[in-house]
Design a protein around this motif. Structure first.
Motif, PDB file in Angstrom:
ATOM      1  N   LYS A  76     -34.851   4.940 -61.040  1.00  0.00           N
ATOM      2  CA  LYS A  76     -33.629   4.761 -61.925  1.00  0.00           C
ATOM      3  C   LYS A  76     -32.914   5.767 -62.651  1.00  0.00           C
ATOM      4  N   VAL A  77     -33.876   6.434 -63.213  1.00  0.00           N
ATOM      5  CA  VAL A  77     -33.342   7.611 -64.091  1.00  0.00           C
ATOM      6  C   VAL A  77     -32.199   8.550 -63.629  1.00  0.00           C
ATOM      7  N   PRO A  78     -32.373   8.956 -62.332  1.00  0.00           N
ATOM      8  CA  PRO A  78     -31.638   9.898 -61.902  1.00  0.00           C
ATOM      9  C   PRO A  78     -29.843   9.361 -61.848  1.00  0.00           C
ATOM     10  N   LEU A  79     -29.953   7.934 -61.486  1.00  0.00           N
ATOM     11  CA  LEU A  79     -28.626   7.204 -61.364  1.00  0.00           C
ATOM     12  C   LEU A  79     -27.999   7.272 -62.774  1.00  0.00           C
ATOM     13  N   LEU A  80     -29.089   6.563 -63.732  1.00  0.00           N
ATOM     14  CA  LEU A  80     -28.697   6.675 -65.083  1.00  0.00           C
ATOM     15  C   LEU A  80     -28.241   7.824 -65.611  1.00  0.00           C
ATOM     16  N   VAL A  81     -28.754   8.874 -65.247  1.00  0.00           N
ATOM     17  CA  VAL A  81     -28.492  10.287 -66.040  1.00  0.00           C
ATOM     18  C   VAL A  81     -27.070  10.409 -65.435  1.00  0.00           C
ATOM     19  N   TYR A  82     -26.667  10.262 -64.269  1.00  0.00           N
ATOM     20  CA  TYR A  82     -25.458  10.574 -63.663  1.00  0.00           C
ATOM     21  C   TYR A  82     -24.294   9.563 -64.390  1.00  0.00           C
ATOM     22  N   MET A  86     -23.120   0.056 -58.759  1.00  0.00           N
ATOM     23  CA  MET A  86     -23.959   0.455 -57.898  1.00  0.00           C
ATOM     24  C   MET A  86     -25.659   0.371 -58.458  1.00  0.00           C
ATOM     25  N   PHE A  87     -25.517   0.787 -59.741  1.00  0.00           N
ATOM     26  CA  PHE A  87     -27.008   0.375 -60.303  1.00  0.00           C
ATOM     27  C   PHE A  87     -27.495  -0.946 -60.067  1.00  0.00           C
ATOM     28  N   LEU A  88     -26.622  -1.896 -60.411  1.00  0.00           N
ATOM     29  CA  LEU A  88     -27.100  -3.067 -60.138  1.00  0.00           C
ATOM     30  C   LEU A  88     -27.528  -3.441 -58.455  1.00  0.00           C
ATOM     31  N   VAL A  89     -26.811  -2.862 -57.511  1.00  0.00           N
ATOM     32  CA  VAL A  89     -27.177  -3.017 -56.268  1.00  0.00           C
ATOM     33  C   VAL A  89     -28.588  -2.264 -56.018  1.00  0.00           C
ATOM     34  N   THR A 119     -17.013  16.051 -63.530  1.00  0.00           N
ATOM     35  CA  THR A 119     -18.262  15.906 -64.607  1.00  0.00           C
ATOM     36  C   THR A 119     -18.782  17.215 -64.972  1.00  0.00           C
ATOM     37  N   GLY A 120     -18.185  18.277 -64.379  1.00  0.00           N
ATOM     38  CA  GLY A 120     -18.753  19.651 -64.811  1.00  0.00           C
ATOM     39  C   GLY A 120     -19.752  19.952 -63.974  1.00  0.00           C
ATOM     40  N   TYR A 121     -20.549  21.297 -64.422  1.00  0.00           N
ATOM     41  CA  TYR A 121     -21.834  21.726 -63.950  1.00  0.00           C
ATOM     42  C   TYR A 121     -23.081  20.736 -63.991  1.00  0.00           C
ATOM     43  N   LEU A 122     -22.881  20.329 -65.332  1.00  0.00           N
ATOM     44  CA  LEU A 122     -23.844  19.339 -65.624  1.00  0.00           C
ATOM     45  C   LEU A 122     -23.821  17.818 -64.649  1.00  0.00           C
ATOM     46  N   GLY A 123     -22.558  17.710 -64.490  1.00  0.00           N
ATOM     47  CA  GLY A 123     -22.448  16.286 -63.574  1.00  0.00           C
ATOM     48  C   GLY A 123     -22.778  16.511 -62.285  1.00  0.00           C
ATOM     49  N   LEU A 124     -22.537  17.858 -61.823  1.00  0.00           N
ATOM     50  CA  LEU A 124     -22.895  18.152 -60.304  1.00  0.00           C
ATOM     51  C   LEU A 124     -24.296  18.179 -60.301  1.00  0.00           C
ATOM     52  N   PHE A 125     -25.165  18.812 -61.312  1.00  0.00           N
ATOM     53  CA  PHE A 125     -26.570  18.447 -61.308  1.00  0.00           C
ATOM     54  C   PHE A 125     -27.046  17.253 -61.161  1.00  0.00           C
ATOM     55  N   ALA A 126     -26.576  16.471 -62.041  1.00  0.00           N
ATOM     56  CA  ALA A 126     -26.834  15.074 -61.853  1.00  0.00           C
ATOM     57  C   ALA A 126     -26.589  14.410 -60.587  1.00  0.00           C
ATOM     58  N   PHE A 127     -25.468  14.469 -60.201  1.00  0.00           N
ATOM     59  CA  PHE A 127     -25.052  13.982 -58.867  1.00  0.00           C
ATOM     60  C   PHE A 127     -25.740  14.401 -57.831  1.00  0.00           C
ATOM     61  N   SER A 129     -19.986   9.364 -68.239  1.00  0.00           N
ATOM     62  CA  SER A 129     -19.543   8.618 -69.349  1.00  0.00           C
ATOM     63  C   SER A 129     -19.112   9.684 -70.578  1.00  0.00           C
ATOM     64  N   LEU A 130     -19.784  10.864 -70.775  1.00  0.00           N
ATOM     65  CA  LEU A 130     -19.412  11.854 -71.572  1.00  0.00           C
ATOM     66  C   LEU A 130     -18.062  12.592 -71.164  1.00  0.00           C
ATOM     67  N   SER A 131     -17.777  12.657 -69.944  1.00  0.00           N
ATOM     68  CA  SER A 131     -16.518  13.019 -69.315  1.00  0.00           C
ATOM     69  C   SER A 131     -15.227  12.226 -69.861  1.00  0.00           C
ATOM     70  N   ILE A 132     -15.597  11.009 -70.336  1.00  0.00           N
ATOM     71  CA  ILE A 132     -14.444  10.197 -70.850  1.00  0.00           C
ATOM     72  C   ILE A 132     -13.756  11.202 -71.965  1.00  0.00           C
ATOM     73  N   PHE A 133     -14.469  11.775 -72.825  1.00  0.00           N
ATOM     74  CA  PHE A 133     -14.014  12.572 -73.704  1.00  0.00           C
ATOM     75  C   PHE A 133     -13.130  13.800 -73.352  1.00  0.00           C
ATOM     76  N   GLN A 134     -13.181  14.297 -72.058  1.00  0.00           N
ATOM     77  CA  GLN A 134     -12.436  15.269 -71.530  1.00  0.00           C
ATOM     78  C   GLN A 134     -11.097  14.502 -70.856  1.00  0.00           C
ATOM     79  N   ALA A 135     -11.092  13.272 -70.429  1.00  0.00           N
ATOM     80  CA  ALA A 135     -10.300  12.725 -69.628  1.00  0.00           C
ATOM     81  C   ALA A 135      -8.995  12.637 -70.429  1.00  0.00           C
ATOM     82  N   THR A 136      -7.922  12.634 -69.435  1.00  0.00           N
ATOM     83  CA  THR A 136      -6.554  12.480 -69.994  1.00  0.00           C
ATOM     84  C   THR A 136      -6.017  11.135 -70.039  1.00  0.00           C
ATOM     85  N   GLU A 137      -6.876  10.400 -69.335  1.00  0.00           N
ATOM     86  CA  GLU A 137      -6.548   8.809 -69.188  1.00  0.00           C
ATOM     87  C   GLU A 137      -7.922   8.426 -69.144  1.00  0.00           C
TER      88      GLU A 137
END
Length: 463
Positions: free
Chosen positions: A91-97, A124-127, A349-357, A102-110
Motif C-alpha cells: 500500500k505504501v507506494p501508492l499512498l506515497v504518490y 484507485m487505492f480503494l480498488v 508533481t516534480g522530481y519527487l512525484g516522478l520517483f513516487a510514480f 497532494s503537496l502539489s496542490i500548493f503549487q497549483a494555479t487551480e
C-alpha cells in the motif's frame, strides 16, 4: 438531484456486499461486471456521478470530482470480503504518490482541478485494496475479473470491425474516445489470457477467442506502439513460460501462433497502409511527441517541484511553454497532453512525484514477476507472470502515451495490481507453511507436471 442519486448509489454498496458474501453465483456475476465495466466507461451514460464537474472548462486527464459504478462495486467488495488488512509494503507506494500529489496542490494555479486528480488516485487505492483482499481470499475472483475483461474486449472487437468496415475509419477506437486508450487496454487482457492458455488452464473455452479478438483489436487500432508492443509482449510471455518448462502444448501453440501470424500479417499491413495513405507521417517535418516533451522539459526546469496535478495543459498553453517548444498552434494540439506518462508525472508533481510514480508502478511488477517465477509450475504462477508482462508492456507503452492516467486504464491497471498482490500473498503463505522449508517446496514445484489435472483443487473448482 445528483446528490440524491449519489446517496442512493453509496447506500447500494451494503446490499451488494451481502449478495457477494452470501451467493456464489451473484459473486461471480459481480466480479465479472467489475472486470467489464471499465471498457464501457466512455459509452455508458450513467457510469459516473460528477459531484463537481468542469467539463468543457478544464483540460486535463480528469475534469471532475466523481464517483463511478466501479467505485461503488469496490466499496461493496471491501465490505463483503473477510480477512486482514493488505500489507503496508503493497500500500505504501501508492499512498506515497497520493501524498506527494497532494503537496502539489500548493503549487497549483487551480487547486480544485488538482483535487480532481488526487481524488481519482484515492479511488484507485480503494480498488487495489478491495481486489487484493478478494483475490487473496478466493482465487476464483481473479478468473471472474479476467472473464469480465475478455467480455469487454469482445464488445470492442464488434465496435472496431464496424468502425473499420462500416465507417471506413483507418484507426478504430472501439468503445473508447481514442484508439490509443483502446490500444493500452489490450495489454491487460492479452497477456494474462495467453499465460493461462500456455499453461493449459482447461475448460475456459473463451481463451482462444479472447486472445484472437484482442489481437484483432490491436491491429485495427493501427497504432505502431500498440502493435509492436503486443508482439514483443507475446514473445516475452512465451519465452518466460517456456523457460518455466517447455511442454508439447507450448510447442504446438507456438506453431499455431506462427500460422496465425502469417494469416493476419496481410491484414495488419493493409491496415497500416490505409492509415498512412489517409494521414501520411509528417514526423520529419513536425514531431508532435517531441514538441510536447520539449515543452514538458521547459516546465520541469522552471518548476522542479511540479505545477500541480492535472495542470499540464493549463501551464503549457497559458504560460508560453507550448509556443516556446513550437507545438502546433492549433487548438487541438495546444489542448493535448504530453504523450509520455513519465514526463506528465514530472511536470505535475516534480522530481519527487516522478520517483513516487515509478515506485508505485514498480512494486506490483516486481511482486508479480518474483512470485510468478517461484510458482511457475502452478496456474497461479503462470497468471502472475502474465500479469507481470501486462504491467511491463503497459509501462513501456506509457513512454509514448499519457493515458495510463485516464480512469479507464487505471481501473484495469490497479485491478491487475490487486490481483497480482492477492495471488502473491497466497503464494507467500504456501511457502511459509511448507513443512520442509522453501528448498523442499521449490523441488516439489520443479517436479510437478504442468498439466491442468495437476492444478490445486481451489483452481480446478473454477474450471
Amino acid at each position: 438531484m445528483k446528490f440524491v442519486v449519489l446517496i442512493m448509489a453509496l447506500a447500494s454498496a451494503f446490499p451488494l456486499s451481502l449478495g457477494v458474501r452470501g451467493n456464489a453465483a451473484f459473486a461471480r456475476l459481480f466480479w465479472t461486471l467489475f472486470g467489464l465495466l471499465p471498457f464501457l466507461a466512455a459509452a455508458l451514460p450513467l457510469f459516473d456521478i460528477g459531484i463537481i464537474s468542469w467539463a468543457g472548462e478544464w483540460v486535463g486527464f480528469v475534469y471532475s470530482l466523481e464517483i463511478t459504478i466501479v467505485d461503488i462495486l469496490a466499496l461493496a467488495a471491501l465490505l463483503a470480503v473477510p480477512g486482514g488488512p493488505v500489507p503496508w509494503a503493497y500500500k505504501v507506494p501508492l499512498l506515497v504518490y497520493i501524498a506527494v500529489a497532494s503537496l502539489s496542490i500548493f503549487q497549483a494555479t487551480e487547486p480544485l482541478a488538482a483535487t480532481f486528480g488526487i481524488w481519482q488516485f484515492m479511488r484507485m487505492f480503494l480498488v487495489v485494496v478491495a481486489v487484493t483482499r478478494a483475490a487473496r481470499h478466493d482465487p476464483k475472483v481473479v478468473v471472474d475479473i479476467l472473464r469480465g475483461m475478455a467480455i469487454g474486449m469482445g464488445m470492442n472487437v464488434i465496435a472496431v470491425v464496424y468502425q473499420r468496415f462500416g465507417l471506413d475509419l483507418t484507426q478504430t477506437r472501439g468503445l473508447f474516445v481514442h484508439q490509443n486508450t483502446l490500444g493500452l487496454t489490450t495489454h491487460f487482457v492479452l497477456f494474462p489470457h495467453l499465460a493461462m492458455l500456455l499453461y493449459g488452464y482447461g475448460r475456459l473455452r473463451y481463451l482462444v477467442p479472447a486472445i484472437m479478438a484482442t489481437v484483432l483489436v490491436v491491429i485495427f487500432t493501427a497504432s505502431r506502439a500498440a502493435v509492436g508492443l503486443a508482439a514483443i509482449g507475446m514473445v516475452i510471455t512465451y519465452c518466460a513460460l517456456a523457460l518455466a518448462g517447455l511442454t508439447q502444448r507450448k510447442v504446438m501453440l507456438a506453431l499455431a501462433a506462427a500460422v496465425a501470424l502469417a494469416a493476419v500479417a496481410p491484414m495488419a499491413i493493409s491496415t497500416f497502409q490505409n492509415r498512412f495513405e489517409a494521414v501520411p507521417l509528417t514526423e520529419e517535418e513536425y514531431d508532435e511527441r517531441a514538441a510536447f516533451e520539449l515543452a514538458a522539459s521547459y516546465i520541469v526546469a522552471d518548476y522542479p517541484a511540479g505545477v500541480g496535478v492535472n495542470h499540464y495543459v493549463y501551464i503549457a498553453k497559458n504560460f508560453g511553454y507550448s509556443e516556446r517548444a513550437n507545438v502546433s498552434p492549433s487548438e487541438g494540439n495546444r489542448n493535448n497532453i504530453v504523450h509520455n506518462a513519465y514526463w506528465l508525472a514530472a511536470v505535475e508533481t516534480g522530481y519527487l512525484g516522478l520517483f513516487a510514480f515509478v515506485l508505485m508502478l514498480a512494486v506490483p511488477l516486481v511482486t508479480a514477476l518474483k512470485w510468478g517465477w517461484r510458482e511457475r509450475m502452478t496456474a497461479e504462477g503462470n497468471l502472475l507472470l502474465g500479469m507481470g508482462v501486462a504491467m511491463l508492456i503497459a509501462y513501456v507503452h506509457s513512454m509514448y502515451e499519457w493515458v495510463i492516467f485516464a480512469r479507464e486504464i487505471q481501473y484495469l491497471l490497479f485491478s491487475t495490481m490487486g490481483m497480482a498482490f492477492g495471488l502473491s500473498l497466497r503464494a507467500a503463505v504456501k511457502w511459509r507453511t511448507a513443512p520442509a522449508g522453501r528448498s523442499t517446496a521449490r523441488s516439489a514445484y520443479a517436479a510437478a507436471p504442468a498439466h491442468p489435472s495437476a492444478m490445486p483443487a481451489r483452481w480446478q473448482a473454477t474450471r
